[in-house]
Design a protein around this motif. Structure first.
Motif, PDB file in Angstrom:
ATOM      1  N   TYR A   1       0.831  -1.196   0.000  1.00 36.32           N
ATOM      2  CA  TYR A   1       0.000   0.000   0.000  1.00 36.32           C
ATOM      3  C   TYR A   1       0.868   1.250   0.000  1.00 36.32           C
ATOM      4  CZ  TYR A   1      -3.921  -3.082   1.030  1.00 36.32           C
ATOM      5  OH  TYR A   1      -4.877  -4.064   0.957  1.00 36.32           O
TER       6      TYR A   1
ATOM      7  N   GLN B   1       1.288   5.685  -0.002  1.00 37.03           N
ATOM      8  CA  GLN B   1       0.830   6.787   0.833  1.00 37.03           C
ATOM      9  C   GLN B   1      -0.517   7.307   0.322  1.00 37.03           C
ATOM     10  OE1 GLN B   1       2.258   8.093   3.717  1.00 37.03           O
ATOM     11  NE2 GLN B   1       3.402   6.168   3.513  1.00 37.03           N
ATOM     12  N   PRO B   2      -1.407   7.716   1.213  1.00 34.66           N
ATOM     13  CA  PRO B   2      -2.709   8.234   0.783  1.00 34.66           C
ATOM     14  C   PRO B   2      -2.562   9.437  -0.145  1.00 34.66           C
ATOM     15  CG  PRO B   2      -2.686   7.814   3.149  1.00 34.66           C
ATOM     16  CD  PRO B   2      -1.265   7.674   2.682  1.00 34.66           C
TER      17      PRO B   2
ATOM     18  N   PHE C   1     -10.793   7.398   4.110  1.00 32.46           N
ATOM     19  CA  PHE C   1      -9.999   6.616   3.167  1.00 32.46           C
ATOM     20  C   PHE C   1     -10.917   5.798   2.253  1.00 32.46           C
ATOM     21  CE2 PHE C   1      -6.627   6.640   6.658  1.00 32.46           C
ATOM     22  CZ  PHE C   1      -5.941   7.685   6.064  1.00 32.46           C
TER      23      PHE C   1
ATOM     24  N   THR D   1     -10.658   3.445  -1.877  1.00 33.84           N
ATOM     25  CA  THR D   1      -9.743   2.781  -2.810  1.00 33.84           C
ATOM     26  C   THR D   1      -9.719   3.516  -4.145  1.00 33.84           C
ATOM     27  OG1 THR D   1     -11.375   1.311  -3.826  1.00 33.84           O
ATOM     28  CG2 THR D   1     -10.388   0.585  -1.731  1.00 33.84           C
TER      29      THR D   1
ATOM     30  N   TYR E   1      -9.315  10.476   0.764  1.00 39.25           N
ATOM     31  CA  TYR E   1      -7.997  10.043   0.306  1.00 39.25           C
ATOM     32  C   TYR E   1      -8.105   8.649  -0.294  1.00 39.25           C
ATOM     33  CZ  TYR E   1      -6.035  13.728   3.296  1.00 39.25           C
ATOM     34  OH  TYR E   1      -5.730  14.932   3.880  1.00 39.25           O
ATOM     35  N   THR E   2      -7.451   8.428  -1.408  1.00 35.71           N
ATOM     36  CA  THR E   2      -7.341   7.069  -1.953  1.00 35.71           C
ATOM     37  C   THR E   2      -6.056   6.433  -1.439  1.00 35.71           C
ATOM     38  OG1 THR E   2      -6.202   7.839  -3.943  1.00 35.71           O
ATOM     39  CG2 THR E   2      -8.605   7.661  -4.040  1.00 35.71           C
ATOM     40  N   ILE E   3      -6.094   5.118  -1.293  1.00 32.78           N
ATOM     41  CA  ILE E   3      -4.919   4.359  -0.864  1.00 32.78           C
ATOM     42  C   ILE E   3      -4.425   3.557  -2.058  1.00 32.78           C
ATOM     43  CG2 ILE E   3      -3.980   2.720   0.792  1.00 32.78           C
ATOM     44  CD1 ILE E   3      -5.085   5.169   2.123  1.00 32.78           C
TER      45      ILE E   3
END
Length: 360
Positions: free
Chosen positions: A227, A229-230, A308, A310, A332-334
């Protein structure tokens, strides 16, 4: 109770498996034909319905093919789209017109000149790609393992560590689209979403179980998720990603918004980083977000709590009415990428077709 329900449904599963078995047999004996093309076709598919990690593995393959000098294209069915027939994805499209995964691919690769197309009948989609993009040297098929009307050069079968195909049943008692023995068509099998530190002993046990159904010498590889960073989303008119705003350190309260089949690994990743997930708005895979979904999410949100989601879900959150509903929320997307365990990446690279000299 769940076990009793499974037992009750097993006769229906046997019937469904029998129908699929006859269909596959017709292809094996040549009574139904599979079409080949002038360029290699690489299929990334699975035996079960949803959630095995096809999208990040397709991205890995496309990036690797480009590194090797190929000019790849991606072909998907375009699940859940409002259009029909073969279609090359363009900037005027959206997740609604082509499906969330193809739109995610387009956002990822359009600037790098990787064509994306959708088609229910994959042979028509391949023909369209080669007609409109004749420089294409290889086509990556997203989720075509059961689509026998085309003949892949390389059949990549994914199965999830937490729910491997050899412990599942055919629909409706389980989640398999066909019998476990369908794994024999795979040229390589990848156990996805594995713990990064999966031991050699655990891998050996998996290999032993897989070998009951696979070809004797088909490589069995193991991959996990890495994963990133956001990345802050923007709710401006163009839906352009914004610069990353300051993000609270781990240990902070957050909300999670998902519409994917298996959000568990993402939850675990966030919790391992120390984030406290105060509320998880979990929707079914490919969920078409509505403004009221975001209105309800606001009811759980506190100022300065990041939200958060996707990359796949972000494609469906960009519809104008939905985007307006989350304006002002810190979404925020991850990013997620594939990381192979051991020499798995090198083994998969070795199976890829060589790039034509003219394409290098």
């Amino acid at each position: 109770m769940a076990r009793m329900w499974t037992i009750f449904l097993l006769p229906f599963s046997w019937l469904y498996a029998g129908v699929m078995g006859i269909r596959n047999w017709l292809y094996e004996v040549g009574w139904k034909t599979s079409e080949s093309f002038a360029v290699p076709l690489l299929d990334v598919g699975n035996l079960r319905v949803g959630g095995t990690g096809k999208t990040p593995h397709v991205v890995w393959l496309v990036e690797e093919l480009r590194r090797q000098g190929h000019r790849p294209a991606i072909l998907s069915r375009g699940y859940g789209r409002l259009t029909h027939g073969p279609r090359v994805v363009g900037p005027s499209d959206s997740a609604a017109t082509v499906g969330d995964e193809p739109w995610q691919y387009f956002q990822e690769f359009a600037a790098r000149q990787v064509p994306i197309a959708v088609a229910e009948k994959r042979r028509l989609g391949v023909r369209l790609l080669l007609e409109q993009q004749p420089e294409t040297t290889v086509v990556v098929l997203d989720d075509a393992f059961q689509h026998r009307a085309v003949r892949p050069t390389l059949n990549v079968l994914l199965t999830e560590w937490a729910q491997p195909f050899y412990q599942d049943h055919v629909l409706p008692a389980g989640r398999l689209r066909e019998s476990r023995h369908g794994a024999r068509r795979a040229d390589v099998i990848i156990m996805t979403k594995c713990p990064p530190g999966l031991s050699a002993a655990a891998q050996a046990l998996v290999l032993q179980r897989v070998r009951q159904y696979s070809r004797p010498h088909a490589p069995v590889l193991f991959s996990s998720y890495a994963y990133g960073q956001p990345v802050a989303m923007s709710a401006d008119a163009a839906g352009t990603p914004a610069a990353l705003r300051p993000l609270p350190v781990s240990g902070h309260s957050v909300l999670l918004l998902t519409g994917i089949a298996q959000p568990g690994p993402l939850r675990e990743n966030l919790e391992k980083q120390g984030y406290a997930i105060e509320h998880h708005a979990a929707f079914p895979d490919h969920h078409a977000f509505q403004p009221q979904d975001l209105t309800r999410l606001r009811g759980h949100w506190q100022p300065d709590w990041p939200i958060f989601t996707t990359e796949k879900d972000a494609t469906r959150l960009q519809a104008p009415l939905v985007r307006a509903a989350w304006a002002g929320l810190p979404l925020y997307t991850i990013p997620v990428r594939v990381a192979f365990l051991g020499a798995g990446g090198a083994a998969l690279r070795g199976l890829l077709p060589p790039a034509p000299a003219a394409a290098s």
